[in-house]
Motif scaffolding. Structure first.
Motif, PDB file in Angstrom:
ATOM      1  N   ASN A  21       0.795  -1.218   0.000  1.00  0.00           N
ATOM      2  CA  ASN A  21       0.000   0.000   0.000  1.00  0.00           C
ATOM      3  C   ASN A  21       0.833   1.275   0.000  1.00  0.00           C
ATOM      4  N   PRO A  68      -0.700   1.827  -5.997  1.00  0.00           N
ATOM      5  CA  PRO A  68      -1.179   3.004  -5.261  1.00  0.00           C
ATOM      6  C   PRO A  68      -0.917   4.299  -6.037  1.00  0.00           C
ATOM      7  N   CYS A  99      -9.219  -0.972  -7.438  1.00  0.00           N
ATOM      8  CA  CYS A  99      -9.175  -1.058  -5.975  1.00  0.00           C
ATOM      9  C   CYS A  99      -9.455  -2.481  -5.508  1.00  0.00           C
TER      10      CYS A  99
END
Lengths: 373, 277
Positions: free
Chosen positions: B211, B228, B248
């Motif tokens: 992330n 990301p 996502c």
């Protein structure tokens, strides 16, 4: 199995000297019990023998070979630590087998030894179970099994029965002694318990503040203690220590008690010739060396004393009776039927041939020729 | 009396289930929303009040996942997360053993480990750009892997130091007397005990690396773009919402897998009661 010779062993932790110049020769196959109060260096002695601690000075040799610089595995010792910790991911069986696997024993031999050791410490059906959930006492048993399954040169035990309850301690103690009689392993066994020491030992080493206070057979330490400390440490009942001074009179040497001025006659040749009158001493009388008078006149070397009993503490077949000599309380171990109630007056024969005299200043034992007992 | 107790137990069970269901709905809602958004038409995405279920679910938004560029980005993300996690966990675990046994780091090690997280990551990232730029290393996967490894190392060391400290020294002593050498101790004694902790730490470090945005944004450049970064770039375009939602979902998947994996291990690690007094 090996003989162990320790000479000049010294170890400090921080500024505290934990072991002070210890000399000890342990015979092959001997069961040596190291006793002493907590903090006397017993555990440190074992850990140093095992190679978990490094000595500051002195040598340790197994069968004449110095082992000071050897790692624990190369010393080939077995150790049951004071607070055993088991491998949490292994079964009881694998915990006991650990030291056998690392030494590459055959599988069948490992199984045989683990099962035998497990049976000896009375962990019958537990072997295949995980160690999680074992009580402290059971952990200690597994640790003992770990040790006795091995063929170590020296077996070191650090209070291995301390976490067992009384009912389990006795049989384990007997089992260990039995095992030693059969296998004649060299054992160094640490305990704080003087009875355990007396029960198990071929030889007892009493440590005090990191130094050897006295060593010898259990009987020697009990009957011929080298100091007041030794005399006070052993015995199911505490030795009575009476403060007094040497006073020779026409009847022979005697101890005049400090409290109450009573005079206790000593058997002939009991005192060093050079000992001056007025020297301060402790007179040590064991409760076991007193008995209710049965003969008309007291035997040789015995003092008859009319004791007014103040306190009775029965132990079953016997009773501990407290009375006073001069002002000082004294405990005698009598037969249960010798006295029925406090307040009675009983004639007690005190065997002074077995009394011990200690120098009040050094607290060392005074023996007839001034030599250390 | 007995019946009353049963009634109470049943009521209690009902309450517990009700709470669990509410919690489940709350926590699963974002996933649901991502999924429906990805299946809506662009008009449905932007209408207010929101559409709870698309009139005609369609999967056009998922096309972005199969574009050549997107696949590269996903591959970059995987490479960076897997490599930096593997490096940080292996190096960190080894150092943590040394820290736990030597006492190095002292009482303030935890504070030191956390301190690296107190600084805004962008600041560290800019410093890293200056440092690596000097060697001409900025803008590559190698750089990103290196920096993320360094950034996550204190976390791994901190976690693993705690696990190693729970391995009693007395156990290692027992193993030494039983015949192991000092070098065998970490693998033979400590590893079986801390294994669960290593897995949990690995899962968590992977999530952090997967992330991570700041370093990737500043250091990686276009050639080493990660997921990301891509999301941050296209997330601002309203007409691309469907595609962002689809991306996502892909981004969340490994995190979910890691967390589910960690949950089992972590529970086991915590319940692994060591046998001691």
């Amino acid at each position: 199995m090996a003989n162990v010779s320790i000479s000049g062993l010294t170890k400090s932790v921080g500024r505290a000297r934990v072991l002070k110049n210890i000399d000890l020769a342990i015979q092959d196959g001997e069961f040596v019990v190291v006793v002493g109060p907590s903090g006397s260096g017993k555990s440190m002695l074992l850990r140093t023998l095992a190679g978990l601690e490094t000595a500051d000075a002195g040598t340790i040799a197994f069968d004449g070979e110095p082992v000071n610089d050897l790692m624990p595995r190369d010393r080939n010792v077995a150790l049951v630590p004071q607070a055993p910790v088991l491998f949490p991911t292994l079964s009881v069986f694998e915990n006991i087998a650990f030291g056998l696997r690392t030494r590459g024993l055959a599988r069948a031999e490992i199984t045989k030894r683990v099962e035998r050791a497990g049976a000896l410490v009375d962990l019958p059906a537990r072997l295949s179970r995980p160690v999680r959930g074992l009580t402290a006492g059971e952990c200690q048993k597994v640790a003992v099994a770990q040790s006795i399954a091995r063929d170590a040169l020296v077996h070191l035990f650090d209070e291995p029965l301390s976490r067992l309850d009384n009912a389990r301690r006795e049989p384990m103690r007997a089992a260990l002694k039995q095992l030693h009689q059969e296998k004649r392993m060299t054992i160094v066994y640490v305990t704080q318990n003087h009875m355990e020491a007396m029960n198990l030992a071929d030889r007892i080493v009493l440590l005090r503040d990191g130094a050897v206070e006295q060593q010898g057979t259990p009987v020697e330490l009990f009957e011929r203690p080298a100091s007041r400390f030794v005399a006070g440490f052993f015995g199911a009942l505490k030795m009575n220590f009476l403060t007094g001074t040497i006073a020779r009179n026409e009847a022979g040497p005697a101890v005049r008690l400090a409290n109450g001025g009573m005079s206790v006659p000593l058997p002939p040749n009991r005192l060093p010739q050079s000992m001056a009158d007025g020297t301060s001493v402790f007179l040590g009388l064991r409760p076991e060396h007193m008995a209710r008078a049965v003969r008309v006149s007291p035997p040789d070397g015995t003092m008859r004393y009319e004791a007014k009993i103040e306190l009775l503490q029965p132990t079953g077949p016997r009773v501990c009776a407290t009375f006073r000599m001069g002002e000082e309380p004294v405990v005698a171990e009598l037969q249960a039927h010798d006295v029925s109630a406090p307040g009675e007056t009983v004639a007690i024969d005190i065997n002074l041939k077995r009394a011990t005299l200690f120098d009040a200043e050094t607290e060392k034992t005074l023996s007839p020729e001034g030599a250390v007992a | 009396m007995n019946g009353g107790m049963n009634w109470r137990a049943a009521a209690w069970l009902g309450v517990r289930y009700a709470v669990a269901i509410v919690a489940l709905v709350v926590f699963l809602f974002p996933l649901y929303w991502l999924a429906v958004t990805a299946m809506k038409t662009p008009e449905e995405v932007l209408t207010y009040p929101p559409v709870w279920w698309p009139a005609a679910p369609q999967f056009k938004s998922f096309a972005i996942l199969f574009e050549r560029e997107t696949l590269w980005v996903i591959a970059n993300s995987l490479i960076v997360a897997v490599l930096s996690t593997a490096l940080a966990v292996s190096l960190g675990t080894i150092s943590a053993y040394a820290l736990a046994r030597s006492g190095l780091g002292g009482r303030f090690f935890a504070a030191w480990a956390v301190a690296s997280r107190l600084v805004p990551p962008v600041l560290l990232a800019l410093l890293a750009v200056l440092a690596f730029g000097r060697f001409g290393w900025a803008g590559s996967l190698v750089t990103l892997v290196t920096v993320l490894t360094i950034f996550n190392l204190p976390y791994v060391m901190w976690m693993m130091r705690g696990y190693f400290r729970d391995v009693p020294i007395a156990l290692e002593e027992t193993a030494l007397v039983a015949g192991l050498t000092r070098r065998q101790l970490p693998v033979m004694v400590a590893w079986p005990i801390v294994r669960g902790g290593v897995f949990a730490t690995t899962a968590f470090t992977f999530v952090l690396a997967w992330n991570e945005l700041a370093f990737a944004l500043v250091l990686a450049g276009d050639s080493a773009m990660t997921l990301p970064v891509l999301l941050a770039e296209i997330g601002t375009q309203p007409e691309a919402r469907g595609g962002v939602a689809a991306l996502c979902l892909v981004a969340v998947a490994p995190v979910l897998v890691a967390l589910i994996f960690m949950h089992g291990r972590l529970a086991r690690t915590l319940s692994l009661g060591l046998v001691r007094d």
